[in-house]
Write an enzyme that holds these catalytic residues in place. Sequence first.
Site, PDB file in Angstrom:
ATOM      1  N   HIS A  52       0.762  -1.254   0.029  1.00 13.73           N
ATOM      2  CA  HIS A  52       0.017   0.022  -0.158  1.00 13.73           C
ATOM      3  C   HIS A  52       0.937   1.147  -0.094  1.00 13.73           C
ATOM      4  CE1 HIS A  52      -3.568   2.075   0.921  1.00 13.73           C
ATOM      5  NE2 HIS A  52      -3.007   3.182   1.426  1.00 13.73           N
ATOM      6  N   CYS A  53       0.613   2.326  -0.892  1.00 12.83           N
ATOM      7  CA  CYS A  53       1.713   3.326  -1.193  1.00 12.83           C
ATOM      8  C   CYS A  53       1.102   4.425  -0.749  1.00 12.83           C
ATOM      9  CB  CYS A  53       1.968   3.387  -2.567  1.00 12.83           C
ATOM     10  SG  CYS A  53       3.162   4.551  -2.906  1.00 12.83           S
TER      11      CYS A  53
END
Length: 411
Positions: A165-166
């Site tokens: 998850h960025c």
Amino acid sequence: MTQRVYQAWKGSNKFIFGGRLIFGPDARSVPLTLLLILVPVVLFCVFVARHLLHEFSPYNAGYAILVVPILFTIYVLILLSLTSARDPGIVPRNSHPPEEDLRYETTVSADGRQTPSVQIPRTKEVMVNGMTVRVKYCDTCMLYRPPRCSHCSICNNCVERFDHHCPWVGQCIGLRNYRYFFMFVSSATLLCIYVFAMSALYIKVIMDHQRGTVWMAMRKSPWAVALMIYCFIALWFVGGLTAFHTYLISTNQTTYENFRYRPNSRTVAYNRGCVNNFMEVFCTKVKPSRNNFRAFVEEELPRVITLPTIINTTTTTKAPAEAEDEIGSRRQKVEDDLDIGDDLMNLSQRCNPAEASNDQPHQTLDIDQSALGVAERAATIRTETRHGSWGRRSGSWDIAADVANSNVRES
């Protein structure tokens, strides 16, 4: 009123334009990312590229220095939108566990009661490229995750080929947007290199025109120096990410797999060779989304799981009427025994040795000593029951066996 899917969505995502664009819960970081890209480019075009328009022959060749970063920035922003504003590969969650995988088990309590329960295996094995891979069951989404799928704790969704998850793009990186994420990071790296190189070139041009030192040129153009420092720092991040994901693509791994698992059959099962791995990421068609966020929610009838019937042969349950009759008979038995005890006490008093000298004829009663003992106990029971039954529920009488089985012989 019937809701659409995005309105009844159970994940933590945010939707705009009527469910046409989907973001993660941390979508507020996207404007910050936009500023980190746009502000340096604007400063470069105003304070650096504008002064290089006529520095190359032919006379107008310097315009390319201004046009290239503008077009390249637009390209980077398109990749950013494709990464952060689309479905990354969310697996639709089920409304109930898969019935074909349910197992019915029976637990036995301490008192011998058998309680049926429904269990579901935590893992199961599937075949991937001729190798066995274990997949896990997700309690939140109520499904067995496909291979390389993981549940994102931030978005609260299971994502196919979950990479990470960025927070900078405010979205999970998965099957459907990993390609655009890599292209976004690598393009941002090239843009940083371009701005750094052109800023250094501008300082060199100032040195040639002024015939001075590098320090003098840097004082003439402080914005060029600031852009060089900014791009140098940014290269450590975006350049490092580009190099790391290039390695991951060449070995067909994800960031999640690389940090969580050591090289084993789980990762080897997906490695098809360096060339084929790159072809899989960049030259295959992006799968369509499994979710239609603008569709209307279909109401589903509640499902009833029927548990197997367990018959306990050791204990039987009596009907309420039979139980009441049994309680009444036990109470009547106690009262009869107490009356018998009173009669025995009266008979024993009449047969007192003081009356033996009486000349009147009388009957001789042969009373069993055990019966007298029972009588005494019966009298004691009556006294205790009058006081000990306060606050006790009806039907909770406990009578000794020898009292219940007492008898009297008359001679």
